[in-house]
Design a protein around this motif. Structure first.
Motif, PDB file in Angstrom:
ATOM      1  N   GLU A  12      -6.066  -4.717 -12.674  1.00 45.27           N
ATOM      2  CA  GLU A  12      -6.990  -5.573 -11.853  1.00 45.27           C
ATOM      3  C   GLU A  12      -6.235  -6.456 -10.536  1.00 45.27           C
ATOM      4  N   GLU A  13      -4.859  -6.156 -10.476  1.00 43.95           N
ATOM      5  CA  GLU A  13      -4.078  -6.444  -9.415  1.00 43.95           C
ATOM      6  C   GLU A  13      -4.041  -5.705  -8.392  1.00 43.95           C
ATOM      7  N   VAL A  14      -4.391  -4.615  -8.405  1.00 44.47           N
ATOM      8  CA  VAL A  14      -4.220  -3.548  -7.473  1.00 44.47           C
ATOM      9  C   VAL A  14      -5.695  -3.083  -6.974  1.00 44.47           C
ATOM     10  N   LYS A  15      -5.598  -2.954  -5.719  1.00 43.48           N
ATOM     11  CA  LYS A  15      -6.836  -2.733  -4.924  1.00 43.48           C
ATOM     12  C   LYS A  15      -6.727  -1.321  -4.220  1.00 43.48           C
ATOM     13  N   VAL A  16      -7.661  -0.441  -4.698  1.00 45.63           N
ATOM     14  CA  VAL A  16      -7.772   0.888  -4.143  1.00 45.63           C
ATOM     15  C   VAL A  16      -9.065   0.978  -3.252  1.00 45.63           C
ATOM     16  N   GLU A  17      -8.774   1.160  -1.918  1.00 48.30           N
ATOM     17  CA  GLU A  17     -10.051   1.266  -0.809  1.00 48.30           C
ATOM     18  C   GLU A  17      -9.976   2.640  -0.227  1.00 48.30           C
ATOM     19  N   GLU A  20     -14.244   5.126   4.855  1.00 44.26           N
ATOM     20  CA  GLU A  20     -15.043   6.332   5.034  1.00 44.26           C
ATOM     21  C   GLU A  20     -14.911   6.776   6.549  1.00 44.26           C
ATOM     22  N   ASP A  21     -15.170   5.927   7.385  1.00 44.22           N
ATOM     23  CA  ASP A  21     -15.253   6.379   8.851  1.00 44.22           C
ATOM     24  C   ASP A  21     -13.964   6.770   9.274  1.00 44.22           C
ATOM     25  N   ASP A  22     -12.751   6.443   8.763  1.00 46.65           N
ATOM     26  CA  ASP A  22     -11.379   6.828   9.355  1.00 46.65           C
ATOM     27  C   ASP A  22     -10.968   7.818   8.215  1.00 46.65           C
ATOM     28  N   ARG A  23     -11.465   7.983   7.219  1.00 46.68           N
ATOM     29  CA  ARG A  23     -10.796   8.906   6.045  1.00 46.68           C
ATOM     30  C   ARG A  23      -9.448   8.412   5.739  1.00 46.68           C
ATOM     31  N   VAL A  24      -9.352   7.013   5.360  1.00 50.15           N
ATOM     32  CA  VAL A  24      -7.993   6.623   4.927  1.00 50.15           C
ATOM     33  C   VAL A  24      -8.011   6.024   3.648  1.00 50.15           C
ATOM     34  N   LEU A  25      -7.287   6.315   2.667  1.00 49.34           N
ATOM     35  CA  LEU A  25      -7.026   5.768   1.511  1.00 49.34           C
ATOM     36  C   LEU A  25      -6.058   4.582   1.492  1.00 49.34           C
ATOM     37  N   GLN A  26      -6.275   3.487   1.104  1.00 50.96           N
ATOM     38  CA  GLN A  26      -5.558   2.253   1.132  1.00 50.96           C
ATOM     39  C   GLN A  26      -5.385   1.654  -0.265  1.00 50.96           C
ATOM     40  N   ILE A  27      -4.061   1.514  -0.530  1.00 48.28           N
ATOM     41  CA  ILE A  27      -3.753   0.934  -1.887  1.00 48.28           C
ATOM     42  C   ILE A  27      -2.910  -0.405  -1.466  1.00 48.28           C
ATOM     43  N   SER A  28      -3.135  -1.514  -2.183  1.00 45.87           N
ATOM     44  CA  SER A  28      -2.663  -2.804  -1.950  1.00 45.87           C
ATOM     45  C   SER A  28      -2.544  -3.751  -2.965  1.00 45.87           C
ATOM     46  N   VAL A  66     -13.504  10.250  -5.260  1.00 41.00           N
ATOM     47  CA  VAL A  66     -12.242   9.860  -5.262  1.00 41.00           C
ATOM     48  C   VAL A  66     -12.333   8.811  -7.010  1.00 41.00           C
ATOM     49  N   LYS A  67     -11.262   9.084  -7.597  1.00 40.12           N
ATOM     50  CA  LYS A  67     -10.975   8.238  -8.672  1.00 40.12           C
ATOM     51  C   LYS A  67      -9.808   7.626  -8.823  1.00 40.12           C
ATOM     52  N   ALA A  68      -9.584   6.492  -9.505  1.00 46.24           N
ATOM     53  CA  ALA A  68      -8.134   5.814  -9.584  1.00 46.24           C
ATOM     54  C   ALA A  68      -7.893   5.525 -10.937  1.00 46.24           C
ATOM     55  N   VAL A  79      -7.849  12.699  -5.446  1.00 46.80           N
ATOM     56  CA  VAL A  79      -8.924  12.860  -4.234  1.00 46.80           C
ATOM     57  C   VAL A  79      -9.301  14.354  -4.365  1.00 46.80           C
ATOM     58  N   PRO A  80     -10.582  14.758  -4.747  1.00 39.08           N
ATOM     59  CA  PRO A  80     -10.798  16.126  -4.666  1.00 39.08           C
ATOM     60  C   PRO A  80     -11.205  16.529  -3.298  1.00 39.08           C
ATOM     61  N   LYS A  81     -11.117  17.872  -3.091  1.00 35.77           N
ATOM     62  CA  LYS A  81     -11.440  18.606  -1.953  1.00 35.77           C
ATOM     63  C   LYS A  81     -12.580  19.374  -2.013  1.00 35.77           C
ATOM     64  N   GLU A  82     -13.183  19.848  -0.985  1.00 35.14           N
ATOM     65  CA  GLU A  82     -14.292  20.697  -0.890  1.00 35.14           C
ATOM     66  C   GLU A  82     -13.683  22.080  -1.020  1.00 35.14           C
TER      67      GLU A  82
END
Length: 85
Positions: A12-17, A20-28, A66-68, A79-82
């Protein structure tokens, strides 16, 4: 697949976002300052403070699938791909 070692942090202390517009995965997250000391010694075992990591995802990423998960301090982001024909 992304894997990150995050010892001492709870899920619960980790944020995964996903941006979509920039196709960026962010972990904080943020880790509090830890220290042990007495009259004769002072010790800090881990770095503290906020951290953010950003990864640009490929064009063929299935953004909505996308699943975490986190287990024993290890964050795994799948991160699954087509499929390519």
């Amino acid at each position: 697949m992304f894997k990150a070692d995050l010892p001492g942090l709870k899920e619960e202390e980790v944020k995964v976002e996903i941006e979509e517009d920039d196709r960026v995965l962010q972990i904080s997250s943020e880790r509090d300052f830890e220290e042990e000391k007495n009259d004769s010694w002072h010790r800090v075992q881990r770095s503290s403070g906020r951290f953010t990591r950003r990864f640009r995802l490929p064009e063929n990423t299935k953004m909505y699938e996308v699943k975490a998960s986190m287990e024993n301090g290890i964050l795994t982001v799948t991160v699954p791909k087509e499929s390519s024909c």
